[in-house]
Motif scaffolding. Structure first.
Motif, PDB file in Angstrom:
ATOM      1  N   ALA A   2       0.118 -29.620   3.264  1.00  0.00           N
ATOM      2  CA  ALA A   2       1.197 -29.440   4.243  1.00  0.00           C
ATOM      3  C   ALA A   2       1.110 -30.619   5.475  1.00  0.00           C
ATOM      4  CB  ALA A   2       1.201 -28.110   4.936  1.00  0.00           C
ATOM      5  N   GLU A   3      -0.153 -30.931   5.911  1.00  0.00           N
ATOM      6  CA  GLU A   3      -0.358 -31.989   6.767  1.00  0.00           C
ATOM      7  C   GLU A   3       0.233 -33.280   6.179  1.00  0.00           C
ATOM      8  OE1 GLU A   3      -4.316 -31.827   8.031  1.00  0.00           O
ATOM      9  OE2 GLU A   3      -3.905 -29.679   9.045  1.00  0.00           O
ATOM     10  N   LEU A  25      -6.833 -22.698   0.276  1.00  0.00           N
ATOM     11  CA  LEU A  25      -6.144 -22.491   1.413  1.00  0.00           C
ATOM     12  C   LEU A  25      -6.093 -23.766   2.110  1.00  0.00           C
ATOM     13  CD1 LEU A  25      -3.894 -20.719   2.656  1.00  0.00           C
ATOM     14  CD2 LEU A  25      -5.542 -19.544   4.040  1.00  0.00           C
ATOM     15  N   ALA A  26      -7.542 -24.307   2.329  1.00  0.00           N
ATOM     16  CA  ALA A  26      -7.627 -25.568   3.131  1.00  0.00           C
ATOM     17  C   ALA A  26      -7.007 -26.681   2.461  1.00  0.00           C
ATOM     18  CB  ALA A  26      -9.141 -25.807   3.489  1.00  0.00           C
ATOM     19  N   SER A  40       3.781 -33.160   6.170  1.00  0.00           N
ATOM     20  CA  SER A  40       4.448 -33.499   7.662  1.00  0.00           C
ATOM     21  C   SER A  40       4.635 -34.868   8.019  1.00  0.00           C
ATOM     22  CB  SER A  40       3.530 -32.597   8.545  1.00  0.00           C
ATOM     23  OG  SER A  40       3.871 -32.775   9.737  1.00  0.00           O
ATOM     24  N   THR A  65       1.641 -22.290  -1.773  1.00  0.00           N
ATOM     25  CA  THR A  65       0.570 -21.250  -1.915  1.00  0.00           C
ATOM     26  C   THR A  65      -0.542 -21.570  -2.850  1.00  0.00           C
ATOM     27  OG1 THR A  65       0.719 -18.917  -2.157  1.00  0.00           O
ATOM     28  CG2 THR A  65       1.841 -20.070  -3.750  1.00  0.00           C
ATOM     29  N   THR A  66      -1.467 -20.499  -2.944  1.00  0.00           N
ATOM     30  CA  THR A  66      -2.630 -20.654  -3.664  1.00  0.00           C
ATOM     31  C   THR A  66      -2.830 -19.423  -4.837  1.00  0.00           C
ATOM     32  OG1 THR A  66      -3.978 -19.564  -2.332  1.00  0.00           O
ATOM     33  CG2 THR A  66      -3.860 -21.644  -1.699  1.00  0.00           C
ATOM     34  N   GLN A 101      -3.450 -26.328   3.220  1.00  0.00           N
ATOM     35  CA  GLN A 101      -3.038 -26.831   4.574  1.00  0.00           C
ATOM     36  C   GLN A 101      -2.929 -28.223   4.836  1.00  0.00           C
ATOM     37  OE1 GLN A 101      -5.820 -24.111   6.405  1.00  0.00           O
ATOM     38  NE2 GLN A 101      -4.227 -22.352   6.792  1.00  0.00           N
ATOM     39  N   GLU A 102      -4.074 -28.812   4.015  1.00  0.00           N
ATOM     40  CA  GLU A 102      -3.938 -30.404   4.192  1.00  0.00           C
ATOM     41  C   GLU A 102      -2.757 -30.906   3.598  1.00  0.00           C
ATOM     42  OE1 GLU A 102      -7.134 -33.851   2.173  1.00  0.00           O
ATOM     43  OE2 GLU A 102      -7.884 -31.612   2.008  1.00  0.00           O
ATOM     44  N   CYS A 154      12.012 -24.891   6.833  1.00  0.00           N
ATOM     45  CA  CYS A 154      11.000 -25.487   5.708  1.00  0.00           C
ATOM     46  C   CYS A 154      11.743 -26.043   4.539  1.00  0.00           C
ATOM     47  CB  CYS A 154       9.821 -24.565   5.494  1.00  0.00           C
ATOM     48  SG  CYS A 154       8.777 -24.307   6.715  1.00  0.00           S
ATOM     49  N   TYR A 178       5.889 -24.650   4.217  1.00  0.00           N
ATOM     50  CA  TYR A 178       5.248 -23.268   4.718  1.00  0.00           C
ATOM     51  C   TYR A 178       4.302 -22.822   3.699  1.00  0.00           C
ATOM     52  CZ  TYR A 178       5.726 -18.280   5.489  1.00  0.00           C
ATOM     53  OH  TYR A 178       5.159 -16.938   6.123  1.00  0.00           O
ATOM     54  N   VAL A 179       3.084 -22.677   4.374  1.00  0.00           N
ATOM     55  CA  VAL A 179       1.768 -22.358   3.407  1.00  0.00           C
ATOM     56  C   VAL A 179       1.544 -20.854   3.713  1.00  0.00           C
ATOM     57  CG1 VAL A 179      -0.756 -22.652   3.425  1.00  0.00           C
ATOM     58  CG2 VAL A 179       0.946 -24.508   4.149  1.00  0.00           C
TER      59      VAL A 179
END
Length: 339
Positions: free
Chosen positions: A146-147, A139-140, A150, A75-76, A143-144, A70, A157-158
């Motif tokens: 991170a996408e 967290l959502a 990508s 993080t949150t 993750q969004e 990564c 890394y989440v």
């Protein structure tokens, strides 16, 4: 170290064992005939990012992020999150970009809270901060993000609030081994090990570490500072079970192994209490040590209350795990000046 722990990727952020010190002056100040010997495990004394307990978790989390190739750590946390600040610092040390999704969980809006403390340091360590309202699923959002990275050829890394995944909790399984070794060196055994319970990872990791070592996790007692007691207890048990499964699948917790206490939460997470103010000032003025207002201050208030109530045998030493969070004092400047 347990053999399972030694095989996992790990990025060094903590130099050696943190010391255990006796608070003799505080014992005198409390002035109770039945006051047990009080010790502190100085997990605030870590060099990176201002120190604090989250660095133990980040050793395993950053280690896994690097092992997966990564380039970004996401993080949150709440606006004044200690975990966020230390994630930013640890990422800088590891050569990773860091992005933080910070929510306005605490109903404070004075200038010191908005701009000082951990917020100031997040920026200083180079983190990209995404600020969101309290009701957003952080967290959502992470993750969004991170996408999105990508899609640009990046790899993120989440991890959620507090770094309290079972992998992150292994940092405190290591700490449990440290404490057992230090007890032998000191020639004593702590009847109680006291700490704050926010995202539950510190307690879960310590409990798993003690259980795997054949010790008694029931001597750990945490004071919830984030969730109502029923939820705090359930989360801690679940996390401890999943952490233990990583290091000693043959072991299992029994009734009484996980002790989470309420009484110090007050009106909620990050909301000051009179008992917290008293504890922070008492420790500062008797020992020159600084507790934070969100975690350690409330948990130490619980320790003081238990001693005053004669809840613990006076011959058994008590260990308080000092989890750091010093920058939070500057964020709560107005609250301390008004108290």
């Amino acid at each position: 170290m347990h053999s399972h722990l030694g095989k996992l990727p790990r990025f060094d952020l903590v130099e050696g064992c943190t010391p255990i010190e006796r608070l003799s002056r505080l014992e005198q100040k409390l002035g109770y005939e039945g006051c047990p010997p009080i010790y502190v495990k100085r997990d605030d004394l870590m060099g990176i990012g201002g120190g604090g307990n989250k660095l133990r978790k980040l050793e395993f989390l950053i280690g896994e992020a690097l092992n997966q190739g990564c380039d970004t750590f996401i993080t949150t946390g709440a606006r004044q999150s200690n975990h966020a600040r230390l994630s930013a610092a640890a990422s800088a040390r590891a050569g990773l970009s860091c992005e933080l999704v910070l929510t306005d969980t605490v109903a404070r809006d004075d200038e010191a809270y908005r701009r000082n403390g951990n917020v100031l340091l997040d920026d200083l360590f180079g983190a990209i901060c995404h600020r969101r309202p309290a009701d957003v699923d952080a967290l959502a959002v992470a993750q969004e993000r991170a996408e999105q990275l990508s899609a640009k050829g990046r790899r993120a890394y989440v991890v959620g609030s507090g770094g309290s995944s079972p992998l992150g909790c292994l940092g405190y399984a290591v700490c449990a081994e440290e404490i057992i070794a230090q007890e032998k060196d000191l020639g004593l055994r702590f009847g109680r090990i006291i700490l704050p319970n926010g995202s539950s990872g510190t307690h879960a990791g310590l409990a798993a570490g003690l259980k795997a070592a054949g010790d008694e996790p029931g001597r750990i007692e945490s004071f919830t500072v984030l969730a109502p007691i029923k939820k705090a207890r359930a989360v801690t048990i679940d996390l401890a079970v999943r952490t233990l499964a990583l290091i000693d699948p043959a072991s299992a917790f029994v009734e009484g192994d996980i002790v989470v206490t309420d009484g110090q939460l007050g009106e909620g997470y990050g909301v000051p209490t009179d008992a917290m103010f008293e504890a922070v000032k008492l420790v500062a003025r008797s020992e020159g040590l600084l507790l934070d207002p969100v975690y350690g201050g409330k948990a130490f208030a619980g320790l003081i209350a238990a001693i005053r109530e004669g809840a613990w045998p006076n011959e058994e030493p008590v260990l308080f795990v000092m989890t750091g969070g010093l920058p939070g004092l500057f964020a709560y400047e107005l609250a301390f000046r008004q108290n």
